[in-house]
Design a protein around this motif. Structure first.
Motif, PDB file in Angstrom:
ATOM      1  N   SER A   1      52.964  31.857  38.144  1.00  0.00           N
ATOM      2  CA  SER A   1      52.695  31.387  39.502  1.00  0.00           C
ATOM      3  C   SER A   1      53.685  31.866  40.553  1.00  0.00           C
ATOM      4  N   SER A   2      54.914  32.246  40.149  1.00  0.00           N
ATOM      5  CA  SER A   2      55.933  32.638  41.123  1.00  0.00           C
ATOM      6  C   SER A   2      56.272  34.121  41.084  1.00  0.00           C
ATOM      7  N   LEU A   3      55.623  34.883  40.203  1.00  0.00           N
ATOM      8  CA  LEU A   3      55.983  36.291  40.024  1.00  0.00           C
ATOM      9  C   LEU A   3      55.729  37.107  41.289  1.00  0.00           C
ATOM     10  N   GLU A   4      56.775  37.814  41.748  1.00  0.00           N
ATOM     11  CA  GLU A   4      56.681  38.625  42.962  1.00  0.00           C
ATOM     12  C   GLU A   4      56.839  40.115  42.686  1.00  0.00           C
ATOM     13  N   GLU A   5      57.434  40.462  41.561  1.00  0.00           N
ATOM     14  CA  GLU A   5      57.715  41.870  41.272  1.00  0.00           C
ATOM     15  C   GLU A   5      57.415  42.169  39.813  1.00  0.00           C
ATOM     16  N   LEU A   6      56.616  43.196  39.551  1.00  0.00           N
ATOM     17  CA  LEU A   6      56.253  43.586  38.189  1.00  0.00           C
ATOM     18  C   LEU A   6      56.444  45.087  38.031  1.00  0.00           C
ATOM     19  N   THR A   7      57.176  45.473  36.966  1.00  0.00           N
ATOM     20  CA  THR A   7      57.411  46.882  36.664  1.00  0.00           C
ATOM     21  C   THR A   7      56.990  47.164  35.232  1.00  0.00           C
ATOM     22  N   LEU A   8      56.157  48.193  35.051  1.00  0.00           N
ATOM     23  CA  LEU A   8      55.698  48.603  33.727  1.00  0.00           C
ATOM     24  C   LEU A   8      56.027  50.072  33.525  1.00  0.00           C
ATOM     25  N   GLY A   9      56.585  50.428  32.355  1.00  0.00           N
ATOM     26  CA  GLY A   9      56.919  51.823  32.119  1.00  0.00           C
ATOM     27  C   GLY A   9      56.990  52.184  30.648  1.00  0.00           C
ATOM     28  N   TRP A  10      56.689  53.453  30.359  1.00  0.00           N
ATOM     29  CA  TRP A  10      56.819  53.998  29.009  1.00  0.00           C
ATOM     30  C   TRP A  10      56.060  53.134  27.987  1.00  0.00           C
ATOM     31  N   MET A  11      54.791  52.887  28.277  1.00  0.00           N
ATOM     32  CA  MET A  11      53.932  52.128  27.369  1.00  0.00           C
ATOM     33  C   MET A  11      52.864  53.085  26.838  1.00  0.00           C
ATOM     34  N   LYS A  12      53.107  53.650  25.671  1.00  0.00           N
ATOM     35  CA  LYS A  12      52.327  54.761  25.141  1.00  0.00           C
ATOM     36  C   LYS A  12      50.901  54.391  24.772  1.00  0.00           C
ATOM     37  N   ASN A  13      50.640  53.139  24.534  1.00  0.00           N
ATOM     38  CA  ASN A  13      49.338  52.742  24.025  1.00  0.00           C
ATOM     39  C   ASN A  13      48.359  52.334  25.118  1.00  0.00           C
ATOM     40  N   VAL A  14      48.778  52.432  26.357  1.00  0.00           N
ATOM     41  CA  VAL A  14      47.915  52.022  27.469  1.00  0.00           C
ATOM     42  C   VAL A  14      47.113  53.227  27.970  1.00  0.00           C
ATOM     43  N   LYS A  15      45.806  53.163  27.779  1.00  0.00           N
ATOM     44  CA  LYS A  15      44.926  54.218  28.278  1.00  0.00           C
ATOM     45  C   LYS A  15      44.020  53.722  29.395  1.00  0.00           C
ATOM     46  N   LYS A  16      43.788  52.413  29.399  1.00  0.00           N
ATOM     47  CA  LYS A  16      42.891  51.841  30.397  1.00  0.00           C
ATOM     48  C   LYS A  16      43.389  50.474  30.813  1.00  0.00           C
ATOM     49  N   MET A  17      43.398  50.218  32.099  1.00  0.00           N
ATOM     50  CA  MET A  17      43.702  48.898  32.631  1.00  0.00           C
ATOM     51  C   MET A  17      42.439  48.371  33.298  1.00  0.00           C
ATOM     52  N   ASP A  18      41.899  47.328  32.699  1.00  0.00           N
ATOM     53  CA  ASP A  18      40.682  46.726  33.234  1.00  0.00           C
ATOM     54  C   ASP A  18      40.831  45.208  33.197  1.00  0.00           C
ATOM     55  N   ASN A  19      39.750  44.496  33.382  1.00  0.00           N
ATOM     56  CA  ASN A  19      39.820  43.033  33.367  1.00  0.00           C
ATOM     57  C   ASN A  19      40.398  42.499  32.067  1.00  0.00           C
ATOM     58  N   GLU A  20      40.045  43.136  30.942  1.00  0.00           N
ATOM     59  CA  GLU A  20      40.542  42.689  29.646  1.00  0.00           C
ATOM     60  C   GLU A  20      42.051  42.863  29.546  1.00  0.00           C
ATOM     61  N   PHE A  21      42.554  43.978  30.056  1.00  0.00           N
ATOM     62  CA  PHE A  21      43.997  44.242  30.008  1.00  0.00           C
ATOM     63  C   PHE A  21      44.774  43.162  30.757  1.00  0.00           C
ATOM     64  N   TRP A  22      44.259  42.751  31.907  1.00  0.00           N
ATOM     65  CA  TRP A  22      44.946  41.742  32.720  1.00  0.00           C
ATOM     66  C   TRP A  22      44.617  40.326  32.286  1.00  0.00           C
ATOM     67  N   GLY A  23      43.622  40.169  31.402  1.00  0.00           N
ATOM     68  CA  GLY A  23      43.271  38.832  30.926  1.00  0.00           C
ATOM     69  C   GLY A  23      42.271  38.121  31.791  1.00  0.00           C
ATOM     70  N   ILE A  24      41.458  38.878  32.521  1.00  0.00           N
ATOM     71  CA  ILE A  24      40.425  38.285  33.370  1.00  0.00           C
ATOM     72  C   ILE A  24      39.119  38.308  32.597  1.00  0.00           C
ATOM     73  N   GLU A  25      38.670  37.171  32.139  1.00  0.00           N
ATOM     74  CA  GLU A  25      37.494  37.098  31.292  1.00  0.00           C
ATOM     75  C   GLU A  25      36.218  36.981  32.120  1.00  0.00           C
ATOM     76  N   SER A  26      35.214  37.667  31.685  1.00  0.00           N
ATOM     77  CA  SER A  26      33.925  37.629  32.366  1.00  0.00           C
ATOM     78  C   SER A  26      33.304  36.248  32.251  1.00  0.00           C
ATOM     79  N   GLY A  27      32.870  35.711  33.397  1.00  0.00           N
ATOM     80  CA  GLY A  27      32.220  34.422  33.400  1.00  0.00           C
ATOM     81  C   GLY A  27      33.160  33.243  33.304  1.00  0.00           C
ATOM     82  N   THR A  28      34.458  33.484  33.433  1.00  0.00           N
ATOM     83  CA  THR A  28      35.412  32.396  33.267  1.00  0.00           C
ATOM     84  C   THR A  28      35.329  31.408  34.425  1.00  0.00           C
ATOM     85  N   SER A  29      35.601  30.157  34.127  1.00  0.00           N
ATOM     86  CA  SER A  29      35.671  29.137  35.176  1.00  0.00           C
ATOM     87  C   SER A  29      36.969  28.351  35.041  1.00  0.00           C
ATOM     88  N   SER A  30      37.972  29.005  34.411  1.00  0.00           N
ATOM     89  CA  SER A  30      39.247  28.334  34.174  1.00  0.00           C
ATOM     90  C   SER A  30      40.018  28.171  35.471  1.00  0.00           C
TER      91      SER A  30
END
Length: 323
Positions: free
Chosen positions: A189-218
């Motif tokens: 809830s308070s995160l203001e700065e995010l840095t990601l680097g040297w992550m060899k297994n990441v080929k795609k960033m989509d809703n699943e990567f960020w944890g956004i589920e389809s149809g969610t009402s959470s």
């Protein structure tokens, strides 16, 4: 260069600050756990065994150092073995003055030449279960404002963080070769700065990567993902090709999830294969700075005046685009 601290360190009962800015120590000696008045400890190193094992303090030695304040770096977390979850949960539990924490999951192994240590980092495909158990059990203190994680071989991050790290403002994740997603992190809830680097297994960033589920009402969907994030940086994601974001749907009604609604700065460096950026982010009126460096496909796509998608970023006040 200092590689070892003197024996008998427990006798320095009035010691308040212990700093080593060369990051050259092989281990922290036994007895450090008795210095409960310590307020500054720049780093704590977990030994990889060998001749140092009998002299080295285990991770549990930090447990009673509850006056530590400011920042602490813990190296050698890849060496943690035979330590129960219960004991690990106590290590950082009462560090209410600690505001910055760096967790490094490298492994220190003594080399055949006495007095020398080789630090090994996690590699792609390496067994990740032990790393996930350790990270889940450590439980960073609730007052933490800055967290850095390096060389972590796990695929995911603890789901409990979204409710326990409510004051975390800065998060840096580097050299985590097996990372598959960032599911709980978008709800910090308070995160203001995010840095990601040297992550060899990441080929795609989509809703699943960020944890956004389809149809969610959470509750997460109503409050947004990364609700206060202002700065987002990516470095050297060599396999990253696609970055998409789609609104989810609930029944027949489209449910608009606020994704990074406060984003002001987006920096992308040395991501050679990335083809495009999400239109939903580029059209944001909150975006003040866009920096694209050494990303040949993006550099051409968003090139001033001639790029096919230049019009999508031209309204951004500050644009840096160079090969």
């Amino acid at each position: 260069m200092v590689t070892e601290l003197p024996s008998g360190i427990e006798k320095l009962v009035n010691l308040r600050r212990l700093k080593n800015e060369t990051w050259s120590l092989f281990y922290i000696p036994k007895g450090i756990e008795k210095l409960t008045g310590l307020q500054t400890l720049s780093e704590f190193i977990i030994s990889g065994g060998g001749d140092y094992e009998s002299r080295a303090c285990s991770l549990e030695g930090i447990k009673n150092l509850n006056n530590l304040e400011g920042g602490l770096q813990i190296r050698g977390l890849g060496n943690v073995t035979n330590m129960s979850d219960g004991k690990m949960k106590e290590v950082l539990k009462n560090k209410k003055y600690l505001t910055g924490l760096s967790l490094q999951f490298d492994k220190g192994m003594e080399t055949p030449r006495r007095g020398s240590v080789t630090w090994k980092i996690a590699e792609e495909g390496e067994s990740c279960e032990d790393y996930e158990v350790v990270l889940e059990a450590i439980q960073p203190p609730a007052e933490l404002e800055g967290l850095s994680i390096e060389y972590y071989a796990g695929r995911t991050f603890p789901s409990t963080w979204k409710t326990s790290l409510t004051k975390l403002k800065s998060l840096c994740i580097m050299s985590c070769p097996n990372c598959k997603n960032l599911h709980p992190l978008g709800e910090l809830s308070s995160l203001e700065e995010l840095t990601l680097g040297w992550m060899k297994n990441v080929k795609k960033m989509d809703n699943e990567f960020w944890g956004i589920e389809s149809g969610t009402s959470s509750s997460s969907s109503s409050s947004g993902f990364f609700p206060k994030l202002k700065q987002l940086r990516f470095y050297v994601l060599e396999e990253w090709e696609e970055w998409t974001y789609e609104n989810t749907k609930k029944g027949e009604e489209e449910e608009h999830i606020r994704f990074m609604p406060c984003l002001a700065t987006l920096e992308i460096t040395s991501c050679d294969r990335l083809k495009a950026l999400p239109d939903s982010l580029l059209q944001r009126t909150t975006l003040e700075t866009l920096e694209i460096c050494a990303c040949p496909i993006l550099n051409e796509r968003y090139k001033e005046g001639t790029g096919e998608d230049w019009s999508k970023i031209s309204h951004t006040p500050t644009i840096v685009n160079w090969l």
